[in-house]
Design an enzyme around this catalytic site. Structure first.
Site, PDB file in Angstrom:
ATOM      1  N   VAL A   1       3.804   2.498   2.488  1.00  0.00           N
ATOM      2  CA  VAL A   1       5.266   1.872   2.398  1.00  0.00           C
ATOM      3  C   VAL A   1       5.546   2.384   1.088  1.00  0.00           C
ATOM      4  O   VAL A   1       4.702   2.055  -0.125  1.00  0.00           O
ATOM      5  CB  VAL A   1       5.137   0.407   1.701  1.00  0.00           C
TER       6      VAL A   1
ATOM      7  N   ASP B   1       0.645  -1.018   0.190  1.00  0.00           N
ATOM      8  CA  ASP B   1       0.081  -0.297  -0.088  1.00  0.00           C
ATOM      9  C   ASP B   1       1.102   1.011   0.301  1.00  0.00           C
ATOM     10  O   ASP B   1       1.180   1.274   1.019  1.00  0.00           O
ATOM     11  CB  ASP B   1      -1.227  -0.149   1.420  1.00  0.00           C
ATOM     12  N   HIS B   2       0.764   2.067  -1.322  1.00  0.00           N
ATOM     13  CA  HIS B   2       1.489   2.850  -1.458  1.00  0.00           C
ATOM     14  C   HIS B   2       1.646   4.380  -0.441  1.00  0.00           C
ATOM     15  O   HIS B   2       2.248   5.116  -0.070  1.00  0.00           O
ATOM     16  CB  HIS B   2       1.634   3.778  -2.651  1.00  0.00           C
ATOM     17  N   ARG B   3      -0.072   4.065   0.669  1.00  0.00           N
ATOM     18  CA  ARG B   3      -0.221   5.620   1.332  1.00  0.00           C
ATOM     19  C   ARG B   3       0.844   5.211   2.463  1.00  0.00           C
ATOM     20  O   ARG B   3       1.063   6.174   3.038  1.00  0.00           O
ATOM     21  CB  ARG B   3      -1.717   5.289   1.752  1.00  0.00           C
TER      22      ARG B   3
END
Length: 474
Positions: free
Chosen positions: A448, A444-446
């Site tokens: 990581v 999850d780019h939010r």
């Protein structure tokens, strides 16, 4: 004849066997009406959106009624079985649920003096004794309600006793059901101008349509007439059972589909890949199989891959987190519940090993073996699938190189393991056949960023290439 009081009958309702479940399907009944049951005895197996679960009855008695047949989906909180806890005489013949409810209401309103002392109103589906059932006689069409309305209105207006003379000034309200009244309103039709064709002077939908359509000369009918088909019915009409099979989406598969759609369109996914030489890891697996401390346990590459991921999380703890949308917070987890994706006949499930970070290699092997065996048998409990923090999915068992996995809801990362294959590989300056696999880490780019995700994936690869790091990094 001894009759059974309602006080001796207990209802067992469909419980919420998992957190927040709303329904479950009855897969199999283990008892029938008339069977004796004891506290804690399993009476049925149900499938929730998470797993198949056996339900024990919480009291002793004799089964009076199974409320639903196998294959029925029942809402949580709905009674599914009734038991005579007094163990008395067999139940009297029962009436349908709707009739029971009507009879109970009739008894309460017409013959309260005949009700046994302490008797409670009859519950839906229980029925009543034949001797106590009284139905209120229906009023025939010869006594219309409008007549009483005219009489009351006339007396209120001070004109003395009402009569049924045609000269009455109050017009009766047209008889029509609520959907018909709504149709008339939508079409702009005054119901007082519509000629009724239904029984007892009731206006039907056809009457309203006829009133709304201006009189026209009949048009010539086409040679072939066909009933209109709605858009919703079109797929069913064209369905060919000999060429297609339709499978209802329910239970685990339905829940998985909803979860994956929600995750895919909520968490911004990023996937990174790395190809790694795992020859030394496979050699270590063979050595561990001979270790007396691991005898009888599940020892395979997945065990060491799981251990490698746990080591990588220990070195990069921020990967073990979740996103709290409501509070706009990142929740860092100080424990690792390691999920293992498992394909079962009922669909994909992801049970997890609780507090996997605290387990030794033998303990991890034991937990992994129990998890896989339970999943294959379809006995995974809902609790075992809750609270996961990070997941491994082994797509290599199907012979594929790797994939781009979708995150389980609430987790920040998932590791996909591809097939391990013998490939030409540069080893110590020479091209040699080596055991190679490809790993894929979705996150999850939010939560990581690229740096953190890359470090975790690189650490997993490093441990699998040099398993001795399990000692130096652990």
């Amino acid at each position: 004849m001894t009759t059974m009081t309602e006080a001796s009958v207990r209802e067992f309702k469909m419980p919420d066997v998992g957190e927040g479940l709303t329904e479950a399907e009855i897969l199999k009944w283990y008892v029938q009406a008339g069977d004796t049951v004891t506290d804690g005895q399993v009476v049925c197996e149900v499938e929730t959106a998470k797993a198949a679960v056996e339900l024990p009855i919480p009291y002793d008695g004799v089964v009076r009624e199974l409320r639903f047949p196998e294959g029925t989906t029942v809402d949580v909180g709905t009674a599914i079985i009734s038991v005579d806890v007094a163990g008395g005489a067999p139940a009297a013949p029962e009436t349908p649920a709707g009739a029971s409810e009507a009879s109970a209401a009739s008894d309460a309103s017409e013959a309260p003096e005949k009700k046994p002392e302490g008797r409670q109103p009859v519950l839906v589906g229980y029925g009543v004794a034949a001797s106590s059932t009284k139905r209120r006689p229906r009023k025939g069409p010869e006594v219309p309600v409008q007549q009483a309305s005219v009489a009351i209105q006339t007396e209120l207006n001070g004109h003395g006793p009402a009569t049924t003379s045609p000269a009455a000034t109050v017009q009766p309200r047209p008889l029509a059901k609520p959907p018909v009244r709504k149709l008339a309103k939508d079409l702009g039709v005054d119901l007082t101008t519509v000629t009724p064709s239904g029984p007892d002077g009731i206006i039907t939908r056809e009457d309203v349509h006829a009133a709304a359509t201006p009189a026209e000369a009949p048009a010539p009918e086409p040679a072939v007439t066909q009933a209109p088909v709605s858009a919703a019915a079109a797929p069913t009409a064209s369905y060919d059972a000999a060429r297609e099979t339709r499978v209802p989406v329910k239970g685990v598969r339905k829940a998985t589909a909803a979860a994956m759609v929600g995750s895919a369109f909520t968490a911004p996914h990023v996937t990174e890949f790395v190809t790694v030489d795992v020859t030394r890891t496979l050699k270590l697996v063979e050595e561990l199989k001979q270790d007396k401390d691991l005898q009888g346990l599940r020892v395979n590459p997945l065990l060491l891959i799981a251990k490698a991921l746990l080591v990588a999380i220990k070195r990069n703890p921020d990967i073990n987190a979740s996103w709290d949308e409501a509070n706009q917070e990142i929740v860092l987890k100080h424990y690792v519940n390691l999920g293992i994706a498992a394909a079962t006949p009922r669909g994909l499930i992801v049970p997890n090993i609780k507090d996997a970070h605290t387990k030794t290699l033998p303990q991890l092997a034991e937990s992994l073996g129990e998890l896989v065996a339970t999943a294959k048998e379809g006995r995974t409990s809902p609790a075992a699938m809750q609270g996961g923090t990070v997941t491994i999915t082994n797509v290599g068992v199907f012979g594929v190189d790797t994939g781009t996995p979708i995150l389980p809801p609430g987790e920040a990362a998932i590791l996909a393991v591809g097939a391990i294959k013998l490939q030409p590989w540069v080893h110590k300056g020479k091209v040699k056949p080596r055991q190679v696999t490809t790993l894929a880490l979705s996150f999850d780019h939010r939560l990581v960023d690229g740096e953190l995700g890359s470090k975790v994936l690189a650490d997993v690869a490093a441990v699998l290439e040099q398993p001795k790091k399990l000692i130096t990094w652990a």
